[in-house]
Design a protein around this motif. Sequence first.
Motif, PDB file in Angstrom:
ATOM      1  N   GLU A   1       0.824  -1.201   0.000  1.00 33.96           N
ATOM      2  CA  GLU A   1       0.000   0.000   0.000  1.00 33.96           C
ATOM      3  C   GLU A   1       0.865   1.260   0.000  1.00 33.96           C
ATOM      4  O   GLU A   1       0.567   2.227  -0.709  1.00 33.96           O
ATOM      5  CB  GLU A   1      -0.955   0.015   1.201  1.00 33.96           C
ATOM      6  CG  GLU A   1      -1.914   1.177   1.216  1.00 33.96           C
ATOM      7  CD  GLU A   1      -2.811   1.264  -0.020  1.00 33.96           C
ATOM      8  OE1 GLU A   1      -3.153   2.408  -0.405  1.00 33.96           O
ATOM      9  OE2 GLU A   1      -3.169   0.234  -0.608  1.00 33.96           O
TER      10      GLU A   1
ATOM     11  N   LYS B   1       2.213   1.643  -3.475  1.00 31.49           N
ATOM     12  CA  LYS B   1       1.129   2.099  -4.350  1.00 31.49           C
ATOM     13  C   LYS B   1       0.895   3.592  -4.163  1.00 31.49           C
ATOM     14  O   LYS B   1       0.735   4.325  -5.148  1.00 31.49           O
ATOM     15  CB  LYS B   1      -0.141   1.302  -4.045  1.00 31.49           C
ATOM     16  CG  LYS B   1      -1.321   1.699  -4.891  1.00 31.49           C
ATOM     17  CD  LYS B   1      -2.541   0.858  -4.545  1.00 31.49           C
ATOM     18  CE  LYS B   1      -3.747   1.299  -5.338  1.00 31.49           C
ATOM     19  NZ  LYS B   1      -4.926   0.491  -5.022  1.00 31.49           N
ATOM     20  N   GLN B   2       0.865   4.046  -2.920  1.00 32.22           N
ATOM     21  CA  GLN B   2       0.651   5.473  -2.641  1.00 32.22           C
ATOM     22  C   GLN B   2       1.785   6.323  -3.205  1.00 32.22           C
ATOM     23  O   GLN B   2       1.542   7.413  -3.740  1.00 32.22           O
ATOM     24  CB  GLN B   2       0.506   5.705  -1.131  1.00 32.22           C
ATOM     25  CG  GLN B   2      -0.738   5.078  -0.538  1.00 32.22           C
ATOM     26  CD  GLN B   2      -2.017   5.591  -1.174  1.00 32.22           C
ATOM     27  OE1 GLN B   2      -2.134   6.750  -1.544  1.00 32.22           O
ATOM     28  NE2 GLN B   2      -2.990   4.702  -1.347  1.00 32.22           N
TER      29      GLN B   2
ATOM     30  N   THR C   1       1.372   6.401  -7.011  1.00 31.05           N
ATOM     31  CA  THR C   1       0.187   7.188  -7.338  1.00 31.05           C
ATOM     32  C   THR C   1       0.448   8.676  -7.110  1.00 31.05           C
ATOM     33  O   THR C   1       0.029   9.513  -7.920  1.00 31.05           O
ATOM     34  CB  THR C   1      -1.024   6.712  -6.516  1.00 31.05           C
ATOM     35  OG1 THR C   1      -1.240   5.320  -6.801  1.00 31.05           O
ATOM     36  CG2 THR C   1      -2.282   7.492  -6.847  1.00 31.05           C
TER      37      THR C   1
ATOM     38  N   GLY D   1       2.276  10.020  -9.933  1.00 30.33           N
ATOM     39  CA  GLY D   1       1.488  10.050 -11.162  1.00 30.33           C
ATOM     40  C   GLY D   1       2.178   9.353 -12.324  1.00 30.33           C
ATOM     41  O   GLY D   1       2.806   8.302 -12.164  1.00 30.33           O
ATOM     42  N   TYR D   2       2.064   9.977 -13.485  1.00 28.39           N
ATOM     43  CA  TYR D   2       2.593   9.391 -14.721  1.00 28.39           C
ATOM     44  C   TYR D   2       4.063   8.981 -14.576  1.00 28.39           C
ATOM     45  O   TYR D   2       4.442   7.868 -14.947  1.00 28.39           O
ATOM     46  CB  TYR D   2       2.438  10.395 -15.868  1.00 28.39           C
ATOM     47  CG  TYR D   2       3.051   9.937 -17.158  1.00 28.39           C
ATOM     48  CD1 TYR D   2       2.301   9.219 -18.085  1.00 28.39           C
ATOM     49  CD2 TYR D   2       4.379  10.221 -17.467  1.00 28.39           C
ATOM     50  CE1 TYR D   2       2.854   8.793 -19.276  1.00 28.39           C
ATOM     51  CE2 TYR D   2       4.943   9.787 -18.658  1.00 28.39           C
ATOM     52  CZ  TYR D   2       4.180   9.081 -19.553  1.00 28.39           C
ATOM     53  OH  TYR D   2       4.738   8.650 -20.725  1.00 28.39           O
TER      54      TYR D   2
ATOM     55  N   PHE E   1       4.563   5.853 -12.305  1.00 27.10           N
ATOM     56  CA  PHE E   1       4.102   4.621 -12.949  1.00 27.10           C
ATOM     57  C   PHE E   1       5.000   4.262 -14.129  1.00 27.10           C
ATOM     58  O   PHE E   1       5.304   3.090 -14.353  1.00 27.10           O
ATOM     59  CB  PHE E   1       2.645   4.771 -13.392  1.00 27.10           C
ATOM     60  CG  PHE E   1       2.027   3.478 -13.820  1.00 27.10           C
ATOM     61  CD1 PHE E   1       1.702   2.497 -12.894  1.00 27.10           C
ATOM     62  CD2 PHE E   1       1.774   3.225 -15.161  1.00 27.10           C
ATOM     63  CE1 PHE E   1       1.128   1.294 -13.293  1.00 27.10           C
ATOM     64  CE2 PHE E   1       1.197   2.027 -15.570  1.00 27.10           C
ATOM     65  CZ  PHE E   1       0.879   1.055 -14.633  1.00 27.10           C
TER      66      PHE E   1
ATOM     67  N   PHE F   1      -2.199  -1.934  -9.404  1.00 25.38           N
ATOM     68  CA  PHE F   1      -2.592  -0.875 -10.334  1.00 25.38           C
ATOM     69  C   PHE F   1      -3.499  -1.467 -11.416  1.00 25.38           C
ATOM     70  O   PHE F   1      -3.100  -1.594 -12.575  1.00 25.38           O
ATOM     71  CB  PHE F   1      -1.343  -0.231 -10.958  1.00 25.38           C
ATOM     72  CG  PHE F   1      -0.389   0.318  -9.940  1.00 25.38           C
ATOM     73  CD1 PHE F   1      -0.622   1.540  -9.326  1.00 25.38           C
ATOM     74  CD2 PHE F   1       0.738  -0.404  -9.568  1.00 25.38           C
ATOM     75  CE1 PHE F   1       0.257   2.034  -8.373  1.00 25.38           C
ATOM     76  CE2 PHE F   1       1.618   0.082  -8.622  1.00 25.38           C
ATOM     77  CZ  PHE F   1       1.386   1.307  -8.013  1.00 25.38           C
TER      78      PHE F   1
ATOM     79  N   ALA G   1      -5.470   5.240 -15.724  1.00 26.34           N
ATOM     80  CA  ALA G   1      -5.515   6.412 -14.851  1.00 26.34           C
ATOM     81  C   ALA G   1      -4.230   7.236 -14.981  1.00 26.34           C
ATOM     82  O   ALA G   1      -4.237   8.443 -14.738  1.00 26.34           O
ATOM     83  CB  ALA G   1      -5.717   5.988 -13.396  1.00 26.34           C
ATOM     84  N   PHE G   2      -3.145   6.582 -15.385  1.00 29.90           N
ATOM     85  CA  PHE G   2      -1.868   7.263 -15.576  1.00 29.90           C
ATOM     86  C   PHE G   2      -1.691   7.728 -17.018  1.00 29.90           C
ATOM     87  O   PHE G   2      -1.117   8.781 -17.262  1.00 29.90           O
ATOM     88  CB  PHE G   2      -0.702   6.352 -15.187  1.00 29.90           C
ATOM     89  CG  PHE G   2      -0.728   5.941 -13.748  1.00 29.90           C
ATOM     90  CD1 PHE G   2      -0.300   6.803 -12.749  1.00 29.90           C
ATOM     91  CD2 PHE G   2      -1.188   4.690 -13.379  1.00 29.90           C
ATOM     92  CE1 PHE G   2      -0.337   6.438 -11.419  1.00 29.90           C
ATOM     93  CE2 PHE G   2      -1.227   4.299 -12.048  1.00 29.90           C
ATOM     94  CZ  PHE G   2      -0.804   5.175 -11.059  1.00 29.90           C
TER      95      PHE G   2
END
Length: 161
Positions: free
Chosen positions: A19, A22-23, A26, A29-30, A33, A66, A71-72
Amino acid sequence: MRNSLVTDFTQLTTAEAEEAFKQEVTAEGYAGFRRLLDSLTEAIKQAKDEDIENLEQSIAKAKRLFPEPVAFSPSWERIWAELEATVAAKKHVYAVIAPSDRTGEWQVIMDNPHAVQEVVCYPGLAFHDAAYLYAYFRPQIAKSEYIRLQKIQNVIQENGG
């Protein structure tokens, strides 16, 4: 994020660590990822026989963390399927060609015999590089196209001068 991203990623063993990762991705952002994808792609390129299972698990973990890569970026709508297909193709190459047969010069050829277009050839490759190129392009081959991974046994080469 750190440079050894895939190594760090594979070592995430708890839900809390996953987690947090992941945070972090995220929040970036782009770019965050993209670094994950670039690290996974590089791991696929470098993967040897014994690395394939861990690589499959890493992609499965990334897909679980993901599930919506769009989303990215919209261009990543099918990225998990693409990476899975590339790993599967490389796994197939490793299963078919014994380690003792991997020395020497290799090439990858792609063509569509039913279309007027150039034949694509990647010559003069080490097995490791040829296996990756084959694995990368194999999932993209259309119905009437073909791809060949072949070992060069004899070569005559002359350069103009």
